[in-house]
Design an enzyme around this catalytic site. Structure first.
Site, short mmCIF file in Angstrom:
data_model
loop_
_atom_site.label_atom_id
_atom_site.label_comp_id
_atom_site.label_asym_id
_atom_site.label_seq_id
_atom_site.Cartn_x
_atom_site.Cartn_y
_atom_site.Cartn_z
N GLY A 162 0.67 -1.36 -0.03
CA GLY A 162 0.19 0.11 0.05
C GLY A 162 0.95 1.08 -0.10
O GLY A 162 2.13 1.08 0.36
N GLN A 172 3.45 10.09 1.59
CA GLN A 172 4.72 9.35 1.24
C GLN A 172 5.37 9.42 0.36
O GLN A 172 6.78 9.28 0.23
CB GLN A 172 4.30 7.84 1.46
N CYS A 207 5.86 -0.09 7.54
CA CYS A 207 5.45 1.25 7.01
C CYS A 207 6.92 1.56 6.20
O CYS A 207 7.80 1.39 6.65
CB CYS A 207 5.15 2.31 7.74
N LEU A 208 6.72 1.89 4.70
CA LEU A 208 7.83 2.17 3.87
C LEU A 208 8.43 3.46 4.52
O LEU A 208 9.75 3.76 4.21
CB LEU A 208 7.39 2.30 2.46
N HIS A 264 -4.38 1.61 7.51
CA HIS A 264 -3.02 1.97 7.53
C HIS A 264 -2.83 3.07 6.73
O HIS A 264 -2.22 4.27 7.11
CB HIS A 264 -1.99 0.88 7.42
N GLU A 265 -3.22 3.11 5.24
CA GLU A 265 -3.32 3.98 4.35
C GLU A 265 -3.87 5.19 4.78
O GLU A 265 -3.56 6.24 4.57
CB GLU A 265 -3.59 3.56 3.01
N HIS A 294 -2.45 7.42 7.12
CA HIS A 294 -1.23 8.12 6.41
C HIS A 294 -1.98 9.82 5.99
O HIS A 294 -1.46 10.76 6.09
CB HIS A 294 -0.84 7.87 5.52
O1 GNR Z 1 3.94 -2.54 2.60
C1 GNR Z 1 3.41 -2.43 3.69
N1 GNR Z 1 3.27 -3.41 4.19
C2 GNR Z 1 2.20 -3.52 5.51
C3 GNR Z 1 2.33 -4.57 6.53
C4 GNR Z 1 1.38 -4.59 7.32
C5 GNR Z 1 0.70 -3.58 7.49
C6 GNR Z 1 0.64 -2.51 6.63
C7 GNR Z 1 1.23 -2.37 5.60
S1 GNR Z 1 1.42 -1.04 4.51
C8 GNR Z 1 3.00 -1.01 3.92
C9 GNR Z 1 3.34 -0.03 2.85
C10 GNR Z 1 3.13 1.35 3.72
O2 GNR Z 1 3.94 1.98 4.24
N2 GNR Z 1 1.90 1.79 3.44
O3 GNR Z 1 1.96 3.18 3.87
NI NI Z 2 2.90 3.23 5.64
#
Ligand code: GNR
Ligand code: NI
Length: 173
Positions: free
Chosen positions: A46, A51, A94-95, A136-137, A140
């Protein structure tokens, strides 16, 4: 298509509430395509526009497993319109917080309203890992990182590890 630069913790853009998009046009679709390319290049499932330094309410998600056909989803102005009482704990990464993971508790399923790649209104019930990824997204877009949803102590430990990993790799992670 172009790969975009990823912004990492503690860049202030990650703390800002992103702006709603008012129309899905070709320029916006190009940005969505570039976000997807960036997400695939970094092996993410995601990615939210803040980001990549863009404070707009845009998300791309692909939860297809390795070796499966890609299944990209584009969410413009996503909104959670219902969340289950039932909660689920899962490990998140999270990236923008590279190399770290932690367990986070969230509603197990959520109903999400959004505009798709063509600007059409959609509503889906997200469950299992899609529910985790979508929440999660959407966080952000509101300036919230998963590390804001863990205990202070766990966050402090995680951020120490992040700092250490960055130092060891010659500052750039
Ligand atoms: O790549 C991602 N893996 C992930 C694993 C578990 C819960 C959420 C994520 S999202 C993350 C990519 C990211 O930072 N998206 O904002
Ligand atoms: Ni993230």
């Amino acid at each position: 298509m172009a790969q975009l630069k990823l912004y990492e913790y503690p860049h202030p853009i990650l703390k800002k509430k992103a702006e709603k998009v008012d129309k899905v046009d070709d320029a916006l679709r190009k940005l969505l395509d570039d976000m997807l390319e960036t997400m695939y290049a970094d092996n993410g499932c995601g990615l939210a526009a803040p980001q990549v330094g863009v404070s707009k309410r845009l998300v791309v998600i692909d939860i297809a497993g390795e070796g499966e056909e890609p299944r990209p989803m584009y969410l413009v102005n996503p909104e959670i319109v219902w969340a289950s009482e039932e909660k689920e704990i899962s490990e998140e990464g999270c990236l923008s917080v590279p190399g770290q993971r932690a367990e986070v508790e969230r509603p197990a399923s959520v109903r999400i309203k959004y505009l798709d790649y063509n600007g059409e209104a959609q509503e889906i019930l997200a469950e299992d890992f899609l529910a985790v990824a979508a929440q999660h997204e959407i966080d952000h877009l509101d300036g919230v990182l998963y590390i804001d949803r863990i205990s202070r102590l766990k966050r402090q430990m995680l951020l120490k590890k992040l700092e250490k990993a960055r130092k060891e790799s010659g500052s750039k992670i």
